[in-house]
Design a protein around this motif. Structure first.
Motif, PDB file in Angstrom:
ATOM      1  N   GLY A 111      66.266  89.073  -2.488  1.00  0.00           N
ATOM      2  CA  GLY A 111      66.177  87.716  -2.093  1.00  0.00           C
ATOM      3  C   GLY A 111      64.334  86.994  -2.149  1.00  0.00           C
ATOM      4  N   ARG A 112      63.854  87.371  -3.032  1.00  0.00           N
ATOM      5  CA  ARG A 112      62.118  86.534  -3.552  1.00  0.00           C
ATOM      6  C   ARG A 112      62.868  86.847  -4.832  1.00  0.00           C
ATOM      7  N   GLU A 113      62.041  86.171  -5.582  1.00  0.00           N
ATOM      8  CA  GLU A 113      61.942  86.291  -7.234  1.00  0.00           C
ATOM      9  C   GLU A 113      61.011  86.851  -7.492  1.00  0.00           C
ATOM     10  N   PHE A 114      59.299  87.153  -7.447  1.00  0.00           N
ATOM     11  CA  PHE A 114      58.733  87.327  -7.719  1.00  0.00           C
ATOM     12  C   PHE A 114      57.350  87.860  -6.844  1.00  0.00           C
ATOM     13  N   ARG A 115      58.384  87.765  -5.378  1.00  0.00           N
ATOM     14  CA  ARG A 115      57.145  88.414  -4.263  1.00  0.00           C
ATOM     15  C   ARG A 115      58.019  89.462  -3.387  1.00  0.00           C
ATOM     16  N   PRO A 116      57.518  90.503  -2.962  1.00  0.00           N
ATOM     17  CA  PRO A 116      57.967  91.909  -2.184  1.00  0.00           C
ATOM     18  C   PRO A 116      58.242  91.465  -0.853  1.00  0.00           C
ATOM     19  N   TYR A 117      59.153  91.659  -0.116  1.00  0.00           N
ATOM     20  CA  TYR A 117      59.483  91.029   1.014  1.00  0.00           C
ATOM     21  C   TYR A 117      59.874  92.060   2.038  1.00  0.00           C
ATOM     22  N   ARG A 118      60.371  92.434   3.207  1.00  0.00           N
ATOM     23  CA  ARG A 118      60.670  92.920   3.789  1.00  0.00           C
ATOM     24  C   ARG A 118      62.547  93.486   4.305  1.00  0.00           C
ATOM     25  N   LEU A 119      62.705  94.913   4.174  1.00  0.00           N
ATOM     26  CA  LEU A 119      64.102  94.755   4.550  1.00  0.00           C
ATOM     27  C   LEU A 119      65.109  94.322   5.447  1.00  0.00           C
ATOM     28  N   ARG A 120      65.657  93.628   6.491  1.00  0.00           N
ATOM     29  CA  ARG A 120      66.391  93.473   7.465  1.00  0.00           C
ATOM     30  C   ARG A 120      67.448  93.924   8.155  1.00  0.00           C
ATOM     31  N   THR A 121      67.319  94.596   9.421  1.00  0.00           N
ATOM     32  CA  THR A 121      68.093  95.193   9.753  1.00  0.00           C
ATOM     33  C   THR A 121      69.312  94.799  10.761  1.00  0.00           C
ATOM     34  N   GLY A 122      70.859  94.626  11.289  1.00  0.00           N
ATOM     35  CA  GLY A 122      70.559  93.439  12.000  1.00  0.00           C
ATOM     36  C   GLY A 122      71.585  92.404  11.868  1.00  0.00           C
ATOM     37  N   TRP A 123      71.903  92.423  10.339  1.00  0.00           N
ATOM     38  CA  TRP A 123      71.956  91.232  10.068  1.00  0.00           C
ATOM     39  C   TRP A 123      73.737  91.055   9.967  1.00  0.00           C
ATOM     40  N   GLN A 124      74.110  89.970  10.388  1.00  0.00           N
ATOM     41  CA  GLN A 124      75.277  89.190  10.378  1.00  0.00           C
ATOM     42  C   GLN A 124      76.011  87.825   9.796  1.00  0.00           C
TER      43      GLN A 124
END
Length: 271
Positions: free
Chosen positions: A151-164
């Motif tokens: 979901g990013r190229e060179f930056r960490p991020y948070r995983l998401r739950t409950g997506w649709q």
């Protein structure tokens, strides 16, 4: 503070990918490719990392630990981090149910604990695949981070739950979890680039390494505190001519005084 961080990561699949992902358990030739990684490629990579004094992250299926304990112990003894890559190298999306996936994850944890004496904090899914159950299972087993998504190229991020993702309605991102994602890219993975394919033939290896270097240089110039993740497999990267090119790439990165080589766990836990 470093300008950029580099995570050299190794997926030490051994023979498990040929058995569990590619259904090649009856192919002695393909199994021998995995054995090359165990017997030749991994020691060569360890020597190169030792020469540069860098700590790396090895994602190791429990099958590899249980099949080749001495080879994996050499990785651990050399001071590199060992993290979860399934017990079998089975794509999570192919499990029949959550229970089967849970059993495999739990068995992989047990293999790592038997070798290192501690539970893994991070996970990389086989073939960078998630099922509908993977994220909740990672939370159930108290994983702190993942390195499988893009979901990013060179930056960490948070995983998401409950997506649709309904076909007839707008996409819903869901909500953030506590799991940190340290993103990967097929553009920085040696297996799709170099693994022999009868339809494609051979890749232009010089061009691939030049692309990897240009991606790093772009990140260095444009992304403050960027994180560059390179994914390697001993059975792919462990050939002499590739190691020479890898050595040159590491030297080019290390020529920047404000670049730090570190583990994925360090990136995920320090931000």
């Amino acid at each position: 503070m470093s300008r950029a961080r580099v995570c050299l990561t190794v997926d030490f699949d051994g023979v498990s990918s040929w058995i569990h992902s590619f259904d090649e358990a009856d192919s002695p030739t393909n199994l021998s490719r995995g054995l090359f990684g165990v017997d030749v490629g991994a020691p060569r990579l360890l020597d190169l990392f030792d020469e540069h004094g860098v700590e790396t992250t090895w994602f190791v299926p429990g099958h590899t630990i249980d099949s080749f304990p001495e080879a994996v112990d050499e990785v651990w003894t050399a001071g590199h981090d060992i993290q979860h890559h399934g017990w079998s190298h089975t794509r999570p999306g192919t499990y029949p149910d959550a229970a089967a996936e849970r059993d495999d994850i739990e068995r992989g944890i047990e293999s790592i604990e038997s070798l290192t004496g501690r539970a893994p904090s991070g996970y990389r899914s086989p073939s960078w695949d998630f099922s509908a159950n993977t994220l909740s299972l990672l939370e159930e087993f108290d994983f702190e981070w993942d390195s499988s998504q893009m979901g990013r190229e060179f930056r960490p991020y948070r995983l998401r739950t409950g997506w649709q993702a309904p076909a007839d309605a707008p996409y819903d991102r869901g909500s953030e979890t506590d799991l940190v994602e340290v993103p990967v890219s097929w553009q920085r993975d040696d297996f799709p680039a170099f693994a022999f394919n009868r339809e494609r033939g051979y890749a232009n290896e010089t061009e691939i390494f030049e692309t990897w270097e240009s991606q790093f240089e772009w990140m260095y110039r444009n992304v403050d505190d960027g994180v560059y993740v390179l994914t390697m497999h001993p059975q792919i990267m462990g050939y002499g001519h590739r190691l020479e090119r890898l050595n040159a790439l590491v030297e080019s990165m290390a020529a920047h005084s404000d670049v730090e080589f570190t583990t994925v766990d360090d990136v995920a836990t320090t931000g």
